[in-house]
Design an enzyme around this catalytic site. Structure first.
Site, mmCIF file in Angstrom:
data_model
loop_
_atom_site.group_PDB
_atom_site.id
_atom_site.type_symbol
_atom_site.label_atom_id
_atom_site.label_comp_id
_atom_site.label_asym_id
_atom_site.label_seq_id
_atom_site.Cartn_x
_atom_site.Cartn_y
_atom_site.Cartn_z
ATOM 1 N N GLU A 11 -6.452 -1.295 -6.318
ATOM 2 C CA GLU A 11 -5.275 -2.169 -6.343
ATOM 3 C C GLU A 11 -5.385 -3.368 -5.422
ATOM 4 O O GLU A 11 -4.878 -4.442 -5.742
ATOM 5 C CB GLU A 11 -4.009 -1.363 -5.992
ATOM 6 C CG GLU A 11 -3.613 -0.364 -7.056
ATOM 7 C CD GLU A 11 -2.329 0.364 -6.708
ATOM 8 O OE1 GLU A 11 -1.385 -0.300 -6.240
ATOM 9 O OE2 GLU A 11 -2.274 1.593 -6.879
ATOM 10 N N ASP A 84 -3.746 4.004 -6.669
ATOM 11 C CA ASP A 84 -3.146 4.947 -5.724
ATOM 12 C C ASP A 84 -2.851 6.320 -6.347
ATOM 13 O O ASP A 84 -2.536 6.410 -7.539
ATOM 14 C CB ASP A 84 -1.857 4.364 -5.149
ATOM 15 C CG ASP A 84 -2.140 3.266 -4.134
ATOM 16 O OD1 ASP A 84 -3.306 3.118 -3.734
ATOM 17 O OD2 ASP A 84 -1.196 2.551 -3.741
ATOM 18 N N ASP A 86 -0.462 8.407 -6.932
ATOM 19 C CA ASP A 86 0.924 8.787 -7.187
ATOM 20 C C ASP A 86 1.307 8.309 -8.590
ATOM 21 O O ASP A 86 0.467 7.801 -9.337
ATOM 22 C CB ASP A 86 1.854 8.195 -6.128
ATOM 23 C CG ASP A 86 1.731 6.674 -5.999
ATOM 24 O OD1 ASP A 86 1.114 6.044 -6.882
ATOM 25 O OD2 ASP A 86 2.247 6.110 -5.024
ATOM 26 N N GLU A 88 3.094 5.800 -9.577
ATOM 27 C CA GLU A 88 2.930 4.354 -9.749
ATOM 28 C C GLU A 88 1.460 4.016 -9.975
ATOM 29 O O GLU A 88 1.114 3.216 -10.850
ATOM 30 C CB GLU A 88 3.461 3.633 -8.504
ATOM 31 C CG GLU A 88 3.725 2.158 -8.693
ATOM 32 C CD GLU A 88 5.040 1.865 -9.381
ATOM 33 O OE1 GLU A 88 5.238 0.723 -9.787
ATOM 34 O OE2 GLU A 88 5.858 2.798 -9.527
ATOM 35 N N TYR A 302 -3.206 9.153 2.531
ATOM 36 C CA TYR A 302 -2.243 8.404 1.731
ATOM 37 C C TYR A 302 -0.836 8.582 2.287
ATOM 38 O O TYR A 302 -0.421 9.692 2.627
ATOM 39 C CB TYR A 302 -2.296 8.861 0.270
ATOM 40 C CG TYR A 302 -1.534 7.950 -0.658
ATOM 41 C CD1 TYR A 302 -1.837 6.594 -0.721
ATOM 42 C CD2 TYR A 302 -0.506 8.431 -1.446
ATOM 43 C CE1 TYR A 302 -1.137 5.752 -1.560
ATOM 44 C CE2 TYR A 302 0.201 7.592 -2.306
ATOM 45 C CZ TYR A 302 -0.125 6.246 -2.343
ATOM 46 O OH TYR A 302 0.577 5.407 -3.173
ATOM 47 N N ARG A 304 2.286 7.862 0.988
ATOM 48 C CA ARG A 304 3.474 8.146 0.164
ATOM 49 C C ARG A 304 3.406 9.604 -0.278
ATOM 50 O O ARG A 304 2.785 9.940 -1.276
ATOM 51 C CB ARG A 304 3.537 7.201 -1.041
ATOM 52 C CG ARG A 304 3.803 5.758 -0.640
ATOM 53 C CD ARG A 304 4.008 4.834 -1.822
ATOM 54 N NE ARG A 304 4.237 3.463 -1.377
ATOM 55 C CZ ARG A 304 3.285 2.572 -1.161
ATOM 56 N NH1 ARG A 304 2.018 2.911 -1.364
ATOM 57 N NH2 ARG A 304 3.570 1.355 -0.753
ATOM 58 N N HIS A 348 -0.306 15.737 -2.662
ATOM 59 C CA HIS A 348 -1.406 15.620 -1.708
ATOM 60 C C HIS A 348 -0.898 15.913 -0.308
ATOM 61 O O HIS A 348 0.252 16.271 -0.125
ATOM 62 C CB HIS A 348 -2.080 14.247 -1.772
ATOM 63 C CG HIS A 348 -1.187 13.148 -2.241
ATOM 64 N ND1 HIS A 348 -1.248 12.629 -3.504
ATOM 65 C CD2 HIS A 348 -0.170 12.499 -1.631
ATOM 66 C CE1 HIS A 348 -0.325 11.681 -3.641
ATOM 67 N NE2 HIS A 348 0.336 11.589 -2.533
#
Length: 783
Positions: A11, A84, A86, A88, A302, A304, A348
């Protein structure tokens, strides 16, 4: 034929740089710069009548990026989608595959919970397919929010004010802030009294202590002065004795490792970082920082996540570090494992350092100030969560007189355990420290030296801060880790809520919008309903519920509510009441009101157009003016030369029309709530993010701190002198060869002179800006 290079799409460019170094020459790593396609901004972009079919379009302004990605994907062998880990990120990978027309046989999905060489290479070696359930859960959330925003916002425009917006999570967050304010307004303080006794052992010089009134067999509440005086009279006429002494060891366990929510809360409390800023800095730490001797390293996992799970490898690394640095007694008998809440996704790990051996203080020189502070917070919390409990020697004493019980307690740290590394911050004010207690025995007689009764009143609930609002959203199941920061940013940017210090207060606009939403769209602002929607989205992620059915069930009720609201509000326009301030218009004497414009909130006279007086918004600060004792105010100005806005602090009488009351106190430093313990003047601190030590500005006080010892920016004049001295020393050095060396020395001297001139110019600009601020303040006073 040469082997094709494999393509890895991430990203962000910084992540591409880090991963590119780990993978080597066989891979090309490029960045998509986030989303590459989305629903169009100009229209709803969802075909509701045909199964909620989304109309995804390439994002404007990303044409060059998309063209480059298509070209790279076409010529590559395998395409690894490494966005990422997740919902999103999964959706971005899916959009990339669809938009770039990548064949299934070339598409490989990989995720990195931490960006380290080991994890990156392991993930590349074990790719998977795109998880369509994750994609559908993100699509459902995106379309749900689009429907609410695009169909509800126009109603707010027509009935209240243009430019307003509504959203599922932001509307609930605003409601929480509004309802807390309503609780505060409706609060009726209740009187209560406390009694503190000063007791001393009968034999002199053996120590005294203080105890607080408790009751008889059960705790008693004293609601009046008469009740308190009656008890004081009784105990003053009766002897005191020790009725009970209890000594025990108390264990205090460490807090669990960080989740997104708790990281944002703790960074707000300890570092004064907004949730948005916290996540921005955490993203930098996750994607990678250049560390001397290590290269580019992703410092944390990570960020989030709502999981408390830690890998066994990380736990083992923590054990080795703790036993080596602190000693085996600082490691508990068994490794600590923390249970994740039932509603958490547990996709995670918790947030932790990728390598516990990268000690914050040892890599501080490679980090920015904010990166260092946040990394140290994460590193310390992780290490502490695996350490032994702190042990306290606790003593509690009960004394009796006239049948009444008075209690005293004290705890003393016996073994620091995890507190050697980290202690969790608190939202509430700390209690007063307890004094040590003498070594008393049960039945021992005591002398009463003084009985002091005090009146108190119950306090209203505190306003939400960003930290406590995030905690409330999490406890109620509203939103998910990725939504907390943008939700709070949105309600602040829309001016539904404003920050006063750390407290969040609703504006009249926020209250009006919330009132309309509660009246006409109960489900949208209902915390329980919103939490249920989050659970439905989780079921979509699990694959147990179809995402279009979730949307259909929501839309049927929402559409009916929308049509009903439009009919009931036909021809009606809701007025937002003015927010009246205590500031008086110097031209006509009315109370100024707070208005909103293109550049934010400001004060204006309500008598417009007869009176057109306006001024910057006044924010009252803690403390008192050191010159006249008036209120201290925060004000803003704008440089006519540069157009940049600046903030200064001044006395409320700076703009007074009465010359006898006018005060010229103005400073760039921020007043704090603490007074100097020596002279009692209000103390100040340097502006800027993070903790700054308060200082006294009273030159007559022994606690006075000179300008050069206050921290913050240093005077430019000092910096201007340094290069000149360096140039002089260089000029004095003998030259081995006249040619090249002389040229270099001359060039360096010229460069130094230019540097000195530039620095002096900057100093002059700084002084000019300060002069401009004073001039602006003077002009304002004359007005």
């Amino acid at each position: 034929m040469a082997t094709k290079t494999d393509l890895v799409i991430v990203e962000s460019p910084s992540k591409a740089k880090t991963i590119g170094k780990y993978l080597g020459p066989g891979y090309e790593v490029v960045a998509s710069m986030g989303h590459v396609r989305d629903l169009p901004k100009s229209k709803l972009g969802v075909d509701v009548e045909h199964g909620f079919q989304p109309d995804y379009q390439p994002i404007k302004g990303k044409e060059e990026t998309i063209t480059a990605l298509k070209k790279a994907a076409k010529k590559s062998g395998k395409v690894y989608l490494a966005t990422d880990p997740d919902r999103e990120g999964e959706a971005i990978s899916w959009h990339l595959k669809e938009l770039l027309n990548i064949p299934d046989e070339k598409t490989y999905r990989v995720t990195f919970n931490e960006i380290t060489k080991k994890v990156v290479n392991e993930s590349i070696a074990a790719p998977r397919a795109i998880d369509q359930n994750l994609v559908d859960a993100q699509q459902a959330r995106r379309i749900l929010d689009r429907i609410v925003g695009y169909e509800l916002s126009p109603l707010l425009w027509k009935k209240i004010r243009r430019g307003l917006s509504a959203g599922r999570v932001q509307s609930v967050a605003t409601r929480l802030v509004v309802e807390r304010e309503e609780e505060i307004r409706a609060f009726q303080p209740q009187e209560y009294w406390s009694i503190q006794v000063d007791l001393e052992r009968v034999r002199p010089n053996l120590g005294g202590f203080q105890a607080m009134f408790y009751g008889r067999e059960k705790k008693m509440e004293l609601h009046s002065q008469e009740e308190a005086e009656a008890i004081v009279a009784e105990v003053s006429a009766a002897p005191f004795s020790v009725s009970k002494v209890k000594r025990q060891e108390k264990l205090r366990n460490p807090a669990p490792p960080f989740t997104t929510s708790t990281l944002q809360q703790e960074a707000s409390r300890k570092l004064n970082m907004t949730p948005a800023r916290t996540m921005s800095i955490a993203q930098q730490l996750y994607e990678g920082v250049d560390i001397t001797g290590e290269g580019t390293v992703g410092l944390i996992t990570y960020m989030r996540t709502d999981s408390l799970r830690l890998s066994e490898e990380a736990i083992a690394a923590a054990k080795g570090f703790i036993e080596t640095r602190y000693g085996k007694q600082y490691y508990p008998p068994q490794a600590r494992h923390y249970k994740t809440k039932g509603s958490a996704q547990d996709a995670h790990e918790a947030i932790r350092p990728s390598d516990v051996n990268l000690v914050p203080d040892e890599i501080k020189k490679d980090l920015t100030s904010e990166q260092y502070k946040l990394y140290k917070l994460i590193w310390s919390r992780f290490l502490a969560c695996q350490m032994a409990s702190a042990v306290y020697d606790s003593v509690s004493i009960e004394t009796e007189s006239a049948g009444y019980t008075f209690r005293a307690s004290h705890s003393e740290l016996k073994f620091s355990g995890f507190t050697a590394v980290y202690e969790e911050g608190k939202d509430d004010e700390d209690e007063a420290p307890q004094s040590p207690l003498p070594d008393l025995k049960e039945g021992e007689a005591l002398d009463l030296k003084k009985a002091d009764k005090q009146q108190h009143f119950t306090q209203p609930p505190a306003r939400y801060s960003e930290a406590t609002l995030i905690r409330a959203l999490e406890e109620k199941g509203i939103g998910r880790p990725s939504t907390y920061a943008p939700t709070i940013s949105t309600i602040l940017n829309r001016e539904y809520v404003v920050k006063e210090g750390r407290a969040l207060r609703p504006t009249p606009l926020g209250e009006v919008v919330t009132g309309l939403m509660k009246d006409k769209f109960q489900d949208i602002v209902d915390p329980t309903f919103t939490a249920q929607m989050e659970e439905e989205l989780d079921k979509v992620e699990e694959g147990s519920v179809d995402w279009k059915k979730v949307l259909s069930a929501f839309y049927d009720d929402f559409e009916a509510e929308l049509h009903k609201a439009e009919q009931e509000l036909d021809g009606e326009r809701i007025k937002v009441p003015d927010e009246v301030s205590e500031e008086i218009c110097p031209q006509c004497g009315r109370n100024l009101v707070i208005k909103s414009g293109r550049f934010g909130r400001f004060l204006a006279c309500p008598g417009w157009p007869e009176c057109d007086f306006t001024m910057p918004l006044v924010v009252e600060m803690p403390g008192k003016c050191p010159k006249c004792g008036g209120r201290l105010l925060k004000r803003t100005g704008k440089s006519k030369k540069t157009g940049k806005q600046y903030t200064y602090y001044c006395c409320e009488h700076l703009s007074s029309k009465d010359e006898s009351r006018r005060c010229d106190f103005m400073t760039w430093d921020v007043p704090v709530k603490d007074n100097c313990p020596v002279c009692g003047w209000t103390m100040f601190k340097k502006s800027g993010r993070g903790f700054k030590k308060p200082f006294c500005i009273n030159e007559q006080c022994s606690n006075f701190t000179p300008e050069e010892k206050r921290g913050g920016w240093k005077k430019k004049t000092e910096e201007a002198d340094a290069p000149a001295q360096e140039g002089e020393e260089s000029a004095k050095k003998p030259a081995a060869k006249k040619s090249a060396t002389t040229k270099k020395t001359t060039k360096k001297a010229d460069s130094t002179k230019k540097s000195a001139k530039t620095t002096t110019k900057k100093t002059t600009t700084k002084k000019t800006t300060k002069t401009a601020a004073k001039k602006a303040a003077a002009e304002e006073a004359e007005a």
